[in-house]
Design a protein around this motif. Structure first.
Motif, short mmCIF file in Angstrom:
data_model
loop_
_atom_site.label_atom_id
_atom_site.label_comp_id
_atom_site.label_asym_id
_atom_site.label_seq_id
_atom_site.Cartn_x
_atom_site.Cartn_y
_atom_site.Cartn_z
N LYS A 26 29.14 -23.09 -20.76
CA LYS A 26 28.77 -23.84 -22.28
C LYS A 26 27.96 -22.89 -22.86
O LYS A 26 28.14 -22.49 -24.11
CB LYS A 26 28.61 -25.36 -22.21
CG LYS A 26 28.72 -25.90 -23.77
CD LYS A 26 28.72 -27.42 -23.67
CE LYS A 26 28.99 -28.27 -24.92
NZ LYS A 26 28.75 -29.64 -24.76
N LYS A 27 26.91 -22.73 -22.43
CA LYS A 27 25.53 -22.21 -23.05
C LYS A 27 26.01 -20.64 -23.21
O LYS A 27 25.92 -20.01 -24.35
CB LYS A 27 24.41 -22.02 -22.16
CG LYS A 27 23.24 -21.40 -22.64
CD LYS A 27 21.95 -21.41 -21.65
CE LYS A 27 20.69 -20.63 -22.46
NZ LYS A 27 19.67 -20.82 -21.56
N ALA A 28 26.70 -20.11 -22.49
CA ALA A 28 27.32 -18.66 -22.61
C ALA A 28 28.29 -18.52 -23.64
O ALA A 28 28.29 -17.73 -24.29
CB ALA A 28 27.90 -18.15 -21.25
N LEU A 86 32.70 -14.27 -20.79
CA LEU A 86 31.42 -14.97 -21.06
C LEU A 86 30.22 -14.46 -20.53
O LEU A 86 29.07 -15.13 -20.62
CB LEU A 86 31.68 -16.45 -20.64
CG LEU A 86 32.90 -17.18 -21.30
CD1 LEU A 86 32.94 -18.65 -20.90
CD2 LEU A 86 32.65 -16.87 -22.92
N GLY A 87 30.41 -13.55 -19.44
CA GLY A 87 29.18 -12.95 -18.90
C GLY A 87 28.59 -13.79 -17.78
O GLY A 87 27.16 -13.98 -17.60
N VAL A 88 29.29 -14.69 -17.17
CA VAL A 88 28.85 -15.58 -16.20
C VAL A 88 29.32 -15.16 -14.75
O VAL A 88 30.57 -14.63 -14.69
CB VAL A 88 29.10 -16.96 -16.37
CG1 VAL A 88 28.32 -17.57 -17.70
CG2 VAL A 88 30.63 -17.53 -16.64
N SER A 89 28.83 -15.81 -13.70
CA SER A 89 29.64 -15.66 -12.35
C SER A 89 30.62 -16.75 -12.18
O SER A 89 30.78 -17.59 -12.74
CB SER A 89 28.45 -16.01 -11.36
OG SER A 89 27.74 -17.25 -11.35
N LYS A 90 31.58 -16.53 -11.13
CA LYS A 90 32.44 -17.50 -10.76
C LYS A 90 32.00 -18.73 -10.45
O LYS A 90 32.70 -19.80 -10.64
CB LYS A 90 33.18 -16.87 -9.49
CG LYS A 90 34.79 -17.42 -9.62
CD LYS A 90 35.64 -16.62 -8.50
CE LYS A 90 36.90 -17.31 -8.40
NZ LYS A 90 37.85 -16.58 -7.52
N ASP A 91 30.61 -18.98 -10.00
CA ASP A 91 30.27 -20.22 -9.59
C ASP A 91 29.52 -20.80 -10.48
O ASP A 91 28.74 -21.68 -10.12
CB ASP A 91 29.75 -20.06 -8.24
CG ASP A 91 28.40 -19.10 -8.05
OD1 ASP A 91 28.26 -18.31 -9.28
OD2 ASP A 91 27.73 -18.92 -7.21
N ALA A 92 29.45 -20.24 -11.65
CA ALA A 92 28.79 -20.77 -12.94
C ALA A 92 29.00 -22.42 -13.23
O ALA A 92 30.05 -22.82 -12.92
CB ALA A 92 28.75 -20.25 -14.08
N SER A 93 27.88 -22.89 -13.36
CA SER A 93 28.20 -24.54 -13.59
C SER A 93 28.60 -24.84 -15.07
O SER A 93 28.64 -23.62 -15.77
CB SER A 93 26.68 -25.20 -13.54
OG SER A 93 25.76 -24.60 -14.43
#
Length: 373
Positions: free
Chosen positions: A21-23, A9-16
């Motif tokens: 959802k946006k990714a 999804l291209g997000v970090s492990k601590d993503a909210s």
């Protein structure tokens, strides 16, 4: 080795949750099969994004994924375990892109066509005041000849044998996290649950036809550069007969004004005036959304003075009205002639110190500082 869901999804492990959802929405829009027909690589990325979101959107599943137990990690199927909340979220998003669900009937009820994205450039005044625009778009409409089924006469189809009409197939794989179970669109029927025996000649089995349309839009007052407007019901139609149209999504670009700038509903403009006007007072021409108007400048106006004109800003449909702010800048003339310089020197000698209050205060402080040494 299984792909890292955060990397998918291209997000970090601590993503909210909102960032995840946006990714996912961005990935789903980019790789959706309806927009990449025949592209197997895109189809695989779409499936990976679905699988990643199914896990990361559910608090319990995400925690188990981040901290796998020794006996192995089990994703579970749709609607199974993990609290259920994540499933409802992913099901809503799947439906927005024409994706899958727990059953064929549920998927059809929730199915919404894909969005149509267009770009629109507005002038500064159009964006501030609102404007009527006609736009031309190519829309995918449900084929009337086959009622969107893709089958000749709408009846030439049979239940898919691979997925038994559910549109979903279960996949099991093993990884360092243990046994993983996921559900994906059936490749044989493309998630429809039905196999076409004889294609509709009008839409060539696609279930929809493309039509060029001109859509009249009312752009509301107050839109700004970078805004995204979404008009429901003006996008592509869903393939299913019970589905609905997606949205027309408009990316707004606003060209800058020659003089005016804005912040929310307020407008700002720099007004250069001569030192004579600043000293004696006078009138200047001021730009606004409705053309120019004359504004009185009080006698003795200092450079940097901000004049506020109420109600001359942006008026939105919800009743909010902004103001117009004039930033007065006193301009000193250059390249004076010998006679002009002499006249100014003679005039300057006639002024008293009390007429320069700021200069007087400044010199008093300078004197105090020098005495401190």
């Amino acid at each position: 080795m299984a792909k890292n869901y955060y990397d998918v999804l291209g997000v970090s492990k601590d993503a909210s949750d909102d960032e995840i959802k946006k990714a996912y929405r961005n990935q789903a829009k980019k790789y959706h099969p309806d927009l990449n027909q025949g592209n197997e690589a895109a189809s695989e990325k779409f499936k990976e994004a679905n699988e990643a979101y199914e896990t990361l959107s559910d608090g319990n599943k995400r925690a188990e994924y981040d901290n796998p137990q020794p006996q192995g990690f089990n994703f579970g199927g749709f609607g199974g375990g993990g609290g259920g909340g994540g499933f409802e979220d992913i099901f809503d998003i799947f439906s927005a892109f024409g994706g899958g669900g727990r059953s064929q009937s549920a998927r059809q009820v929730a199915e919404v066509g894909t969005d149509i994205n267009i770009s629109m450039t507005l002038s500064f005044v159009e964006a501030c005041k609102g404007v009527h625009k006609d736009v031309k778009v190519t829309v995918k409409e449900r084929c009337k000849e086959c009622s969107g089924t893709g089958a000749k006469n709408g009846t030439s189809h049979a239940t898919c044998g691979k997925c038994s009409g559910t549109g979903k197939v279960q996949y099991v794989s093993n990884s360092i996290f243990g046994r993983q179970v996921s559900h994906r669109d059936c490749e044989d029927c493309k998630g429809t649950g039905k196999k076409i025996l004889e294609k509709c000649t009008h839409c060539r089995g696609n279930g929809f036809v493309s039509k060029n349309k001109t859509i009249s839009l009312e752009i509301p007052a107050g839109v700004d550069n970078g805004n995204e407007l979404s008009v429901r019901g003006y996008g592509n139609h869903a393939k299913s007969a019970t589905g609905s149209n997606g949205s027309l999504v408009i990316d707004i670009t606003v060209t800058p004004h020659k003089l005016l700038k804005r912040k929310n509903q307020d407008l700002f403009v720099d007004i250069p005036i001569s030192f004579v006007t600043a000293t004696l007072g006078g009138t200047v021409e001021v730009p606004s959304l409705d053309g120019t108007f004359s504004q009185k400048i009080p006698e003795g106006t200092q450079s940097g003075t901000m004049l506020r004109i109420r109600g001359k800003g942006i008026k939105t449909k919800n009743g909010r009205v902004g103001d117009l702010y004039l930033n007065v800048l006193v301009e000193i003339p250059k390249s004076l002639t010998r006679i002009q310089k002499k006249d100014l020197e003679e005039l300057s000698e006639s002024f008293e110190k009390k007429q320069y209050s700021k200069h007087r205060d400044y010199m008093e402080k300078i004197y105090e500082i020098s005495k401190e040494k």
